[in-house]
Design a protein around this motif. Structure first.
Motif, mmCIF file in Angstrom:
data_model
loop_
_atom_site.group_PDB
_atom_site.id
_atom_site.type_symbol
_atom_site.label_atom_id
_atom_site.label_comp_id
_atom_site.label_asym_id
_atom_site.label_seq_id
_atom_site.Cartn_x
_atom_site.Cartn_y
_atom_site.Cartn_z
ATOM 1 N N UNK A 31 1.997 19.964 1.833
ATOM 2 C CA UNK A 31 2.026 20.990 0.436
ATOM 3 C C UNK A 31 1.610 20.327 -1.303
ATOM 4 N N UNK A 32 1.986 19.234 -1.489
ATOM 5 C CA UNK A 32 1.162 19.066 -2.387
ATOM 6 C C UNK A 32 0.029 18.757 -2.993
ATOM 7 N N UNK A 33 -0.594 19.160 -4.070
ATOM 8 C CA UNK A 33 -2.413 18.939 -4.820
ATOM 9 C C UNK A 33 -2.465 17.133 -4.508
ATOM 10 N N UNK A 34 -3.880 16.948 -4.641
ATOM 11 C CA UNK A 34 -3.434 15.605 -4.383
ATOM 12 C C UNK A 34 -2.923 14.896 -5.664
ATOM 13 N N UNK A 35 -3.627 15.355 -6.540
ATOM 14 C CA UNK A 35 -3.038 14.912 -8.524
ATOM 15 C C UNK A 35 -1.710 14.982 -8.267
ATOM 16 N N UNK A 36 -0.635 15.627 -7.517
ATOM 17 C CA UNK A 36 0.591 15.583 -7.776
ATOM 18 C C UNK A 36 0.939 14.329 -6.855
ATOM 19 N N UNK A 37 0.539 13.422 -6.179
ATOM 20 C CA UNK A 37 0.952 12.722 -5.275
ATOM 21 C C UNK A 37 0.610 11.134 -6.517
ATOM 22 N N UNK A 38 0.777 10.155 -6.557
ATOM 23 C CA UNK A 38 0.598 9.117 -7.107
ATOM 24 C C UNK A 38 0.896 7.729 -6.465
ATOM 25 N N UNK A 39 -0.814 7.290 -6.470
ATOM 26 C CA UNK A 39 -0.506 5.935 -5.589
ATOM 27 C C UNK A 39 -0.306 4.865 -6.981
ATOM 28 N N UNK A 40 0.740 4.305 -5.449
ATOM 29 C CA UNK A 40 1.475 3.064 -6.885
ATOM 30 C C UNK A 40 1.017 2.055 -5.741
ATOM 31 N N UNK A 41 0.720 0.585 -6.183
ATOM 32 C CA UNK A 41 0.537 -0.787 -5.737
ATOM 33 C C UNK A 41 1.849 -1.678 -6.212
ATOM 34 N N UNK A 42 2.202 -1.982 -5.294
ATOM 35 C CA UNK A 42 3.400 -2.764 -5.760
ATOM 36 C C UNK A 42 3.506 -4.359 -5.075
ATOM 37 N N UNK A 43 3.989 -5.279 -6.326
ATOM 38 C CA UNK A 43 4.053 -6.341 -5.192
ATOM 39 C C UNK A 43 5.225 -7.540 -5.764
ATOM 40 N N UNK A 44 5.604 -8.233 -5.936
ATOM 41 C CA UNK A 44 6.799 -9.213 -6.649
ATOM 42 C C UNK A 44 6.600 -9.233 -7.788
ATOM 43 N N UNK A 45 5.428 -9.370 -8.148
ATOM 44 C CA UNK A 45 4.893 -9.564 -9.940
ATOM 45 C C UNK A 45 4.475 -8.676 -10.730
ATOM 46 N N UNK A 46 3.524 -7.745 -9.694
ATOM 47 C CA UNK A 46 2.849 -6.331 -10.861
ATOM 48 C C UNK A 46 3.816 -5.077 -10.115
ATOM 49 N N UNK A 47 3.291 -3.892 -10.137
ATOM 50 C CA UNK A 47 3.583 -2.217 -9.651
ATOM 51 C C UNK A 47 2.334 -1.824 -10.755
ATOM 52 N N UNK B 19 -7.099 -4.897 -8.549
ATOM 53 C CA UNK B 19 -7.637 -6.700 -8.595
ATOM 54 C C UNK B 19 -6.804 -7.150 -10.033
ATOM 55 N N UNK B 20 -6.120 -7.119 -10.215
ATOM 56 C CA UNK B 20 -4.703 -7.912 -10.566
ATOM 57 C C UNK B 20 -3.611 -8.051 -9.601
ATOM 58 N N UNK B 21 -3.552 -6.672 -9.379
ATOM 59 C CA UNK B 21 -2.582 -6.308 -7.551
ATOM 60 C C UNK B 21 -2.527 -7.158 -6.596
ATOM 61 N N UNK B 22 -4.209 -7.497 -5.778
ATOM 62 C CA UNK B 22 -4.259 -8.079 -4.879
ATOM 63 C C UNK B 22 -4.878 -9.567 -5.317
ATOM 64 N N UNK B 23 -4.886 -10.228 -6.772
ATOM 65 C CA UNK B 23 -4.860 -11.444 -7.090
ATOM 66 C C UNK B 23 -3.646 -11.475 -6.919
ATOM 67 N N UNK B 24 -2.692 -11.559 -7.429
ATOM 68 C CA UNK B 24 -1.572 -11.636 -7.480
ATOM 69 C C UNK B 24 -0.184 -12.216 -6.353
ATOM 70 N N UNK B 25 -0.217 -10.364 -5.674
ATOM 71 C CA UNK B 25 0.486 -10.236 -4.359
ATOM 72 C C UNK B 25 -0.825 -9.977 -3.429
ATOM 73 N N UNK B 26 -1.504 -10.103 -2.727
ATOM 74 C CA UNK B 26 -2.282 -9.740 -1.898
ATOM 75 C C UNK B 26 -1.567 -10.057 -0.558
ATOM 76 N N UNK B 27 -0.939 -10.914 -0.203
ATOM 77 C CA UNK B 27 0.373 -10.630 1.442
ATOM 78 C C UNK B 27 1.743 -10.095 1.034
ATOM 79 N N UNK B 28 1.440 -9.407 -0.070
ATOM 80 C CA UNK B 28 2.815 -8.991 -0.401
ATOM 81 C C UNK B 28 1.754 -6.907 -0.846
#
Length: 338
Positions: A147-163, A275-284
């Motif tokens: 029941x949330x608008x798309x703008x009220x859900x935030x996509x975060x990419x997270x790995x050992x080296x970067x969020x 791009x930085x997330x996948x460069x740093x933490x692709x497999x995690x």
């Protein structure tokens, strides 16, 4: 949420790497100290995917998530329901229907409090569209279901080296300057700060905000969005007491030295974050949805149809997504000792 409830994992597209990675994660349950989870459908798909990968994964069909804990130590629990054929690398309409049914069931269980969170295996958005899926991705689907608008859900990419959080997501690059507003940055920064405190145990998260243009606009010589849109948002957020800094030149803010100064980077568009997330933490790397009443994570990679069934897919991101969902669930339940 029922105390001690397992996680639910949606099957993903059965022609992709999702089923074999779920099986591989279960096989690593002890070494990775994974909380119990149950898969929503696809028992035959999972059996065949595990066998193709050379894994000994007994599959136990269950009728309720609370049965998962009883058998998780010796079998992979799968909820009785939808199933299909395992055709790695050969996506089909039937496979998309199975993926969608599994996603619906996992989300519904989380909304009902029968599971402590969901992990969504990769899907093909193009295939899902063929069977009536009207959302840009699983993030937007889960938000809509809650029941949330798309703008009220935030996509975060997270790995050992970067969020990293993209402020604008699935839009053309040419549209980014038109969609970017101070209010959008402010709303996503607030949601991110609250979620990092609630689900990640970071009491006062340090938020670094990227510029849009090269060299963060270089005082207006390369664009005025930094001065006109981004800086005012930062000023307001600081006035609210958030630890926010920027705008920073995007080409310099992902070095090891820079990353040590913040807990999350807010980026202006999709690739600036991914791009930085996948460069740093692709497999995690993990895709986690912030700001919702339910916990949702996903491995930050796609279906990889080209290598499905070959045994080449690395289960690291799936395992990381399961671990992150479990940690967040324990924090919400007050069971995690930071």
């Amino acid at each position: 949420m029922v105390e001690g409830a397992p996680l639910a994992i949606s099957l993903g597209d059965p022609a992709g790497v999702g089923p074999e990675l779920i099986a591989a994660a279960w096989a690593a349950r002890d070494s990775q100290e994974l909380l119990p989870f149950v898969v929503t459908g696809g028992p035959d798909v999972l059996r065949e995917a595990a066998a193709r990968r050379g894994l000994n994964v007994p599959v136990r069909q269950v009728f309720h998530p609370n049965e998962a804990a009883d058998c998780f130590a010796f079998a992979l629990p799968v909820l009785d329901g939808a199933d299909g054929e395992y055709t790695p690398g050969e996506p089909s309409r039937a496979g998309a229907e199975l993926a969608l049914a599994s996603l619906h069931e996992a989300t519904g269980l989380a909304q009902a409090g029968e599971v402590s969170g969901i992990v969504t295996a990769p899907v093909s958005k193009a295939r899902l569209a063929e069977v009536g899926f009207e959302h840009p991705g699983q993030t937007e689907f889960v938000a809509y279901a809650c029941g949330y608008a798309p703008g009220d859900a935030v996509m975060m990419l997270a790995g050992p080296n970067l969020r990293a959080v993209p402020i604008t997501v699935h839009i053309a690059l040419s549209e980014v300057p038109h969609q970017l507003t101070s209010a959008l940055i402010e709303r996503k920064a607030r949601i991110t700060a609250m979620a990092l405190a609630r689900d990640f145990g970071i009491e006062r998260p340090r938020i670094a905000i990227a510029g849009l243009n090269p060299h963060a606009g270089e005082e207006g010589r390369m664009g005025d969005e930094e001065a006109r849109i981004i800086a005012p948002a930062i000023e307001l957020l600081r006035a609210e007491g958030l630890d926010v800094s920027g705008p920073f030149p995007p080409d310099a803010m992902f070095t090891a030295r820079a990353r040590a100064t913040y807990d999350v980077a807010l980026c202006m568009y999709h690739d600036q974050a991914l791009i930085p997330l996948k460069a740093l933490d692709f497999d995690q790397g993990v895709n986690v949805t912030l700001g919702l009443p339910i916990i949702r994570t996903s491995p930050d990679h796609g279906t990889a149809f080209g290598i499905a069934g070959t045994g080449q897919a690395d289960p690291g991101a799936m395992i990381a997504a399961i671990c992150m969902a479990g940690d967040c669930a324990m924090r919400r339940a007050g069971l995690f000792d930071d």
